[in-house]
Design an enzyme around this catalytic site. Structure first.
Site, PDB file in Angstrom:
ATOM      1  N   HIS A  63      13.550   6.681  -7.808  1.00 61.29           N
ATOM      2  CA  HIS A  63      12.068   7.917  -7.902  1.00 61.29           C
ATOM      3  C   HIS A  63      12.778   9.020  -6.568  1.00 61.29           C
ATOM      4  O   HIS A  63      12.147   8.387  -5.690  1.00 61.29           O
ATOM      5  CB  HIS A  63      11.193   7.406  -8.360  1.00 61.29           C
ATOM      6  CG  HIS A  63      11.026   6.196  -9.893  1.00 61.29           C
ATOM      7  ND1 HIS A  63      10.659   5.559  -9.441  1.00 61.29           N
ATOM      8  CD2 HIS A  63      12.041   6.261 -10.870  1.00 61.29           C
ATOM      9  CE1 HIS A  63      10.819   4.642 -10.543  1.00 61.29           C
ATOM     10  NE2 HIS A  63      11.903   5.473 -10.969  1.00 61.29           N
ATOM     11  N   HIS A  65       8.860  10.267  -4.895  1.00 60.01           N
ATOM     12  CA  HIS A  65       7.687  10.089  -5.088  1.00 60.01           C
ATOM     13  C   HIS A  65       6.757  11.499  -4.071  1.00 60.01           C
ATOM     14  O   HIS A  65       7.531  11.651  -3.646  1.00 60.01           O
ATOM     15  CB  HIS A  65       6.731   8.567  -4.362  1.00 60.01           C
ATOM     16  CG  HIS A  65       7.544   7.843  -5.857  1.00 60.01           C
ATOM     17  ND1 HIS A  65       6.912   6.912  -5.659  1.00 60.01           N
ATOM     18  CD2 HIS A  65       8.684   7.125  -6.012  1.00 60.01           C
ATOM     19  CE1 HIS A  65       7.058   5.882  -6.522  1.00 60.01           C
ATOM     20  NE2 HIS A  65       8.861   6.141  -6.811  1.00 60.01           N
ATOM     21  N   HIS A  80       5.053   8.884  -8.617  1.00 63.39           N
ATOM     22  CA  HIS A  80       6.791   9.719  -8.933  1.00 63.39           C
ATOM     23  C   HIS A  80       5.988  11.157  -8.562  1.00 63.39           C
ATOM     24  O   HIS A  80       5.333  11.804  -9.247  1.00 63.39           O
ATOM     25  CB  HIS A  80       7.149   9.244 -10.253  1.00 63.39           C
ATOM     26  CG  HIS A  80       7.538   8.227 -10.426  1.00 63.39           C
ATOM     27  ND1 HIS A  80       7.623   7.994 -12.051  1.00 63.39           N
ATOM     28  CD2 HIS A  80       7.248   7.453  -9.919  1.00 63.39           C
ATOM     29  CE1 HIS A  80       7.775   6.520 -11.894  1.00 63.39           C
ATOM     30  NE2 HIS A  80       7.937   5.851 -10.637  1.00 63.39           N
ATOM     31  N   HIS A  88       5.818   9.949 -17.951  1.00 65.24           N
ATOM     32  CA  HIS A  88       6.676   9.415 -17.235  1.00 65.24           C
ATOM     33  C   HIS A  88       7.885   9.253 -18.113  1.00 65.24           C
ATOM     34  O   HIS A  88       8.056   8.660 -19.669  1.00 65.24           O
ATOM     35  CB  HIS A  88       6.934   7.718 -16.339  1.00 65.24           C
ATOM     36  CG  HIS A  88       7.858   6.487 -16.141  1.00 65.24           C
ATOM     37  ND1 HIS A  88       8.650   7.485 -14.888  1.00 65.24           N
ATOM     38  CD2 HIS A  88       8.952   5.721 -16.487  1.00 65.24           C
ATOM     39  CE1 HIS A  88      10.122   6.577 -14.373  1.00 65.24           C
ATOM     40  NE2 HIS A  88       9.618   5.966 -15.871  1.00 65.24           N
ATOM     41  N   HIS A  97       8.812  12.801 -15.054  1.00 63.54           N
ATOM     42  CA  HIS A  97       7.790  13.395 -14.161  1.00 63.54           C
ATOM     43  C   HIS A  97       9.670  14.424 -13.225  1.00 63.54           C
ATOM     44  O   HIS A  97      10.934  13.859 -13.868  1.00 63.54           O
ATOM     45  CB  HIS A  97       7.730  12.395 -12.946  1.00 63.54           C
ATOM     46  CG  HIS A  97       6.804  12.148 -13.751  1.00 63.54           C
ATOM     47  ND1 HIS A  97       6.849  10.161 -13.874  1.00 63.54           N
ATOM     48  CD2 HIS A  97       5.878  11.559 -14.328  1.00 63.54           C
ATOM     49  CE1 HIS A  97       5.857   9.711 -14.100  1.00 63.54           C
ATOM     50  NE2 HIS A  97       4.557  10.574 -14.894  1.00 63.54           N
ATOM     51  N   ASP A 100      11.367  11.922 -11.577  1.00 63.45           N
ATOM     52  CA  ASP A 100      12.425  10.363 -12.645  1.00 63.45           C
ATOM     53  C   ASP A 100      13.678  10.364 -12.879  1.00 63.45           C
ATOM     54  O   ASP A 100      14.678  11.172 -13.316  1.00 63.45           O
ATOM     55  CB  ASP A 100      12.127  10.528 -14.050  1.00 63.45           C
ATOM     56  CG  ASP A 100       9.749  10.215 -14.052  1.00 63.45           C
ATOM     57  OD1 ASP A 100      10.047   9.645 -13.233  1.00 63.45           O
ATOM     58  OD2 ASP A 100       9.867  10.348 -15.312  1.00 63.45           O
ATOM     59  N   HIS A 137      13.594   0.557  -6.446  1.00 63.03           N
ATOM     60  CA  HIS A 137      12.775  -0.566  -6.302  1.00 63.03           C
ATOM     61  C   HIS A 137      13.123  -2.337  -6.935  1.00 63.03           C
ATOM     62  O   HIS A 137      14.601  -1.727  -6.797  1.00 63.03           O
ATOM     63  CB  HIS A 137      11.842  -0.189  -7.778  1.00 63.03           C
ATOM     64  CG  HIS A 137      10.601   1.042  -7.551  1.00 63.03           C
ATOM     65  ND1 HIS A 137       9.893   0.929  -7.757  1.00 63.03           N
ATOM     66  CD2 HIS A 137      11.219   2.250  -8.236  1.00 63.03           C
ATOM     67  CE1 HIS A 137       9.156   1.684  -7.845  1.00 63.03           C
ATOM     68  NE2 HIS A 137       9.884   2.883  -8.003  1.00 63.03           N
ATOM     69  N   ARG A 160       8.740  -1.835  -4.605  1.00 63.36           N
ATOM     70  CA  ARG A 160       9.362  -0.807  -3.777  1.00 63.36           C
ATOM     71  C   ARG A 160      10.148  -1.472  -2.529  1.00 63.36           C
ATOM     72  O   ARG A 160       9.882  -2.333  -2.054  1.00 63.36           O
ATOM     73  CB  ARG A 160       8.148   0.243  -3.152  1.00 63.36           C
ATOM     74  CG  ARG A 160       7.636   1.136  -4.164  1.00 63.36           C
ATOM     75  CD  ARG A 160       6.351   1.586  -3.865  1.00 63.36           C
ATOM     76  NE  ARG A 160       5.847   2.169  -5.439  1.00 63.36           N
ATOM     77  CZ  ARG A 160       4.825   3.637  -4.786  1.00 63.36           C
ATOM     78  NH1 ARG A 160       5.106   4.208  -3.156  1.00 63.36           N
ATOM     79  NH2 ARG A 160       4.066   4.435  -6.411  1.00 63.36           N
TER      80      ARG A 160
HETATM   81 CU    CU Z   1       9.140   5.241  -7.937  1.00 60.90          CU
HETATM   82 ZN    ZN Z   2       8.204   8.743 -13.475  1.00 62.24          ZN
END
Ligand code: CU
Ligand code: ZN
Length: 172
Positions: A63, A65, A80, A88, A97, A100, A137, A160
């Site tokens: 993602h 962030h 995100h 999401h 998002h 995403d 992740h 993370r």
């Molecule tokens: Cu993330």
């Molecule tokens: Zn998201």
């Protein structure tokens, strides 16, 4: 007609200029995950290309962030990137998002080759990701279809492993 084609080609070149890069690592040096991602602006969206090494085989949430803060644990990168206050989702969903990008998939050598075109993230305007964070992740992003509250926030992608800041490249 031919002149029109030349004009279209020039327009494409003019619009393909911006390029940004992110070097991914674990700020604490624990996970051993690292990578390199380049973002190419095109008239059709942003082309995302790169490699991430040191992963367990399989899918890993990937993602953009909110913040470009690589403090230990990558937690200071926030949530995100979500300028439209949506829930999401996956990269192909209307409700998602901006950040995403779904999952990247590592092979048996722990390498994920990233190669995706995204029509939502951008290198200018409201959806601009420059200066924000890229996070990889430890588990799979369920793309908002997990059926629980967390799925609609984070996709249950877990901790993370590595992160990096999207920065302007020399030809930005
Ligand atoms: Cu993330
Ligand atoms: Zn998201």
């Amino acid at each position: 007609m031919f002149k029109l084609l030349i004009f279209a080609a020039l327009l494409t070149v003019a619009y393909s200029q911006r390029q940004a890069v992110a070097y991914l690592a674990d700020p604490e040096g624990k996970s051993g995950v690292n990578g390199n991602i380049t973002f190419y602006e095109t008239p059709f969206g942003v082309f995302v290309v790169g490699e991430v090494h040191g992963l367990t085989p399989g899918k890993h949430g990937f993602h953009i962030h909110e913040y470009g803060n690589i403090s230990p644990g990558c937690k200071a990168m926030g949530s995100h990137y979500n300028p439209y206050n949506m829930t999401h989702g996956g990269p192909n969903d209307k409700i998602r998002h901006v950040g995403d990008l779904g999952n990247i998939e590592a092979d048996n050598n722990g390498i994920a080759f990233v190669n995706m075109m995204d029509r939502v993230i951008a290198l200018r305007g409201v959806n601009d990701i420059v200066g924000r964070g890229v996070v990889v992740h430890n588990t799979t992003d369920d793309l908002g279809k997990g059926g629980d509250e967390e799925s609609l926030k984070t996709g249950n992608a877990g901790s993370r492993l590595a992160c990096g800041v999207v920065g302007k490249n020399s030809n930005f």
